[in-house]
Design a protein around this motif. Structure first.
Motif, PDB file in Angstrom:
ATOM      1  N   ARG A  46       0.842  -1.199   0.000  1.00  0.00           N
ATOM      2  CA  ARG A  46       0.000   0.000   0.000  1.00  0.00           C
ATOM      3  C   ARG A  46       0.877   1.250   0.000  1.00  0.00           C
ATOM      4  O   ARG A  46       0.629   2.196  -0.752  1.00  0.00           O
ATOM      5  CB  ARG A  46      -0.909  -0.009   1.228  1.00  0.00           C
ATOM      6  CG  ARG A  46      -1.835   1.191   1.322  1.00  0.00           C
ATOM      7  CD  ARG A  46      -2.705   1.140   2.563  1.00  0.00           C
ATOM      8  NE  ARG A  46      -1.984   0.853   3.770  1.00  0.00           N
ATOM      9  CZ  ARG A  46      -1.258   1.724   4.475  1.00  0.00           C
ATOM     10  NH1 ARG A  46      -1.155   2.960   4.061  1.00  0.00           N
ATOM     11  NH2 ARG A  46      -0.645   1.365   5.590  1.00  0.00           N
TER      12      ARG A  46
ATOM     13  N   GLU B 143       2.422   1.721  -3.387  1.00  0.00           N
ATOM     14  CA  GLU B 143       1.418   2.186  -4.350  1.00  0.00           C
ATOM     15  C   GLU B 143       1.107   3.664  -4.130  1.00  0.00           C
ATOM     16  O   GLU B 143       1.002   4.431  -5.090  1.00  0.00           O
ATOM     17  CB  GLU B 143       0.134   1.342  -4.204  1.00  0.00           C
ATOM     18  CG  GLU B 143      -0.861   1.550  -5.298  1.00  0.00           C
ATOM     19  CD  GLU B 143      -0.355   1.127  -6.665  1.00  0.00           C
ATOM     20  OE1 GLU B 143      -0.752   1.769  -7.653  1.00  0.00           O
ATOM     21  OE2 GLU B 143       0.429   0.172  -6.768  1.00  0.00           O
ATOM     22  N   GLU B 144       0.972   4.062  -2.851  1.00  0.00           N
ATOM     23  CA  GLU B 144       0.717   5.478  -2.561  1.00  0.00           C
ATOM     24  C   GLU B 144       1.881   6.345  -3.022  1.00  0.00           C
ATOM     25  O   GLU B 144       1.671   7.428  -3.579  1.00  0.00           O
ATOM     26  CB  GLU B 144       0.486   5.669  -1.054  1.00  0.00           C
ATOM     27  CG  GLU B 144      -0.847   5.160  -0.570  1.00  0.00           C
ATOM     28  CD  GLU B 144      -1.005   5.276   0.954  1.00  0.00           C
ATOM     29  OE1 GLU B 144      -0.078   5.797   1.611  1.00  0.00           O
ATOM     30  OE2 GLU B 144      -2.052   4.848   1.447  1.00  0.00           O
TER      31      GLU B 144
ATOM     32  N   LYS C   3       3.985   5.693  -5.435  1.00  0.00           N
ATOM     33  CA  LYS C   3       3.945   5.758  -6.902  1.00  0.00           C
ATOM     34  C   LYS C   3       2.899   6.772  -7.354  1.00  0.00           C
ATOM     35  O   LYS C   3       3.148   7.582  -8.266  1.00  0.00           O
ATOM     36  CB  LYS C   3       3.617   4.387  -7.493  1.00  0.00           C
ATOM     37  CG  LYS C   3       4.757   3.417  -7.493  1.00  0.00           C
ATOM     38  CD  LYS C   3       4.326   2.106  -8.129  1.00  0.00           C
ATOM     39  CE  LYS C   3       5.428   1.056  -8.089  1.00  0.00           C
ATOM     40  NZ  LYS C   3       4.977  -0.206  -8.669  1.00  0.00           N
ATOM     41  N   ASN C   4       1.713   6.714  -6.728  1.00  0.00           N
ATOM     42  CA  ASN C   4       0.647   7.640  -7.116  1.00  0.00           C
ATOM     43  C   ASN C   4       1.051   9.095  -6.842  1.00  0.00           C
ATOM     44  O   ASN C   4       0.821   9.977  -7.670  1.00  0.00           O
ATOM     45  CB  ASN C   4      -0.650   7.313  -6.373  1.00  0.00           C
ATOM     46  CG  ASN C   4      -1.263   6.015  -6.847  1.00  0.00           C
ATOM     47  OD1 ASN C   4      -0.964   5.539  -7.929  1.00  0.00           O
ATOM     48  ND2 ASN C   4      -2.114   5.431  -6.030  1.00  0.00           N
ATOM     49  N   LYS C   5       1.668   9.340  -5.676  1.00  0.00           N
ATOM     50  CA  LYS C   5       2.101  10.698  -5.358  1.00  0.00           C
ATOM     51  C   LYS C   5       3.162  11.171  -6.342  1.00  0.00           C
ATOM     52  O   LYS C   5       3.141  12.323  -6.784  1.00  0.00           O
ATOM     53  CB  LYS C   5       2.650  10.758  -3.933  1.00  0.00           C
ATOM     54  CG  LYS C   5       1.586  10.735  -2.871  1.00  0.00           C
ATOM     55  CD  LYS C   5       2.197  10.818  -1.489  1.00  0.00           C
ATOM     56  CE  LYS C   5       1.125  10.745  -0.408  1.00  0.00           C
ATOM     57  NZ  LYS C   5       1.717  10.773   0.935  1.00  0.00           N
TER      58      LYS C   5
ATOM     59  N   THR D 192       3.606  10.151  -9.417  1.00  0.00           N
ATOM     60  CA  THR D 192       2.956  10.377 -10.710  1.00  0.00           C
ATOM     61  C   THR D 192       2.214  11.705 -10.703  1.00  0.00           C
ATOM     62  O   THR D 192       2.306  12.482 -11.667  1.00  0.00           O
ATOM     63  CB  THR D 192       1.977   9.223 -11.026  1.00  0.00           C
ATOM     64  OG1 THR D 192       2.701   7.995 -11.000  1.00  0.00           O
ATOM     65  CG2 THR D 192       1.338   9.397 -12.379  1.00  0.00           C
ATOM     66  N   GLU D 193       1.478  11.977  -9.619  1.00  0.00           N
ATOM     67  CA  GLU D 193       0.753  13.241  -9.526  1.00  0.00           C
ATOM     68  C   GLU D 193       1.716  14.424  -9.537  1.00  0.00           C
ATOM     69  O   GLU D 193       1.460  15.432 -10.201  1.00  0.00           O
ATOM     70  CB  GLU D 193      -0.098  13.263  -8.246  1.00  0.00           C
ATOM     71  CG  GLU D 193      -1.284  12.337  -8.277  1.00  0.00           C
ATOM     72  CD  GLU D 193      -2.003  12.267  -6.924  1.00  0.00           C
ATOM     73  OE1 GLU D 193      -1.648  13.050  -6.012  1.00  0.00           O
ATOM     74  OE2 GLU D 193      -2.916  11.447  -6.804  1.00  0.00           O
TER      75      GLU D 193
END
Length: 164
Positions: free
Chosen positions: A89, A92-93, A95-97, A99-100
């Motif tokens: 988790r 994944e968080e 990676k998302n941050k 990417t954003e």
């Protein structure tokens, strides 16, 4: 054969001595011997009971230990599973941050480039307008007598103009 068959007198004396010994032993020693045998029997029986209880207790302890081990293993597995899920988790968080953030930086860069381009186009338009006005002023100041003089003046002005 006389040695093999005992006489009646010998049998009577032996019987009398045996019975006397039996009554004396019965009167004085029999109770002590029976009580010693009874106490020995009780001790053996209690030792057997204690051994059986110890065996049952050891079996219970063994099953309790196996149960505790099984619980510990299941708890360990649950903790490992939870830790793995948490790690996944968090990755994944992250990676998302990332990417954003990258998308935000790209959008900001694109907007900055577009603003720079618009400002450069405006500057170029102003420069072209300024040059056009300058050329028009110089053309109007000079009187042109012939068409050749007019072409010559335009060529001269174009060569003098500095294009930045």
């Amino acid at each position: 054969m006389e040695l093999l068959t005992p006489g009646i007198g010998l049998i009577a004396w032996q019987l009398l001595i045996f019975l006397t010994l039996f009554f004396v032993l019965r009167k004085f020693a029999w109770k002590g011997i029976l009580s010693a045998l009874k106490s020995r029997e009780d001790e053996i029986e209690s030792a057997l009971k204690m051994a059986e209880e110890t065996r049952a207790e050891m079996a219970k302890l063994k099953s309790d230990n196996e149960k505790l081990l099984a619980e510990a293993r299941s708890e360990r597995d649950a903790i490992l599973k939870e830790a793995k899920e948490d790690a996944n988790r968090i990755v994944e968080e992250s990676k998302n941050k990332a990417t954003e953030e990258a998308n935000r930086i790209l959008a900001s860069a694109r907007e900055s480039i577009n603003q720079e381009r618009a400002s450069m186009v405006d500057g170029l338009k102003k420069e072209v307008a300024s040059l056009s006005i300058e050329i028009a002023e110089k053309v109007m100041k000079k009187e042109l007598a012939t068409k050749g003089a007019h072409s010559e003046l335009v060529s001269e002005l174009i060569s003098e103009a500095k294009l930045n």
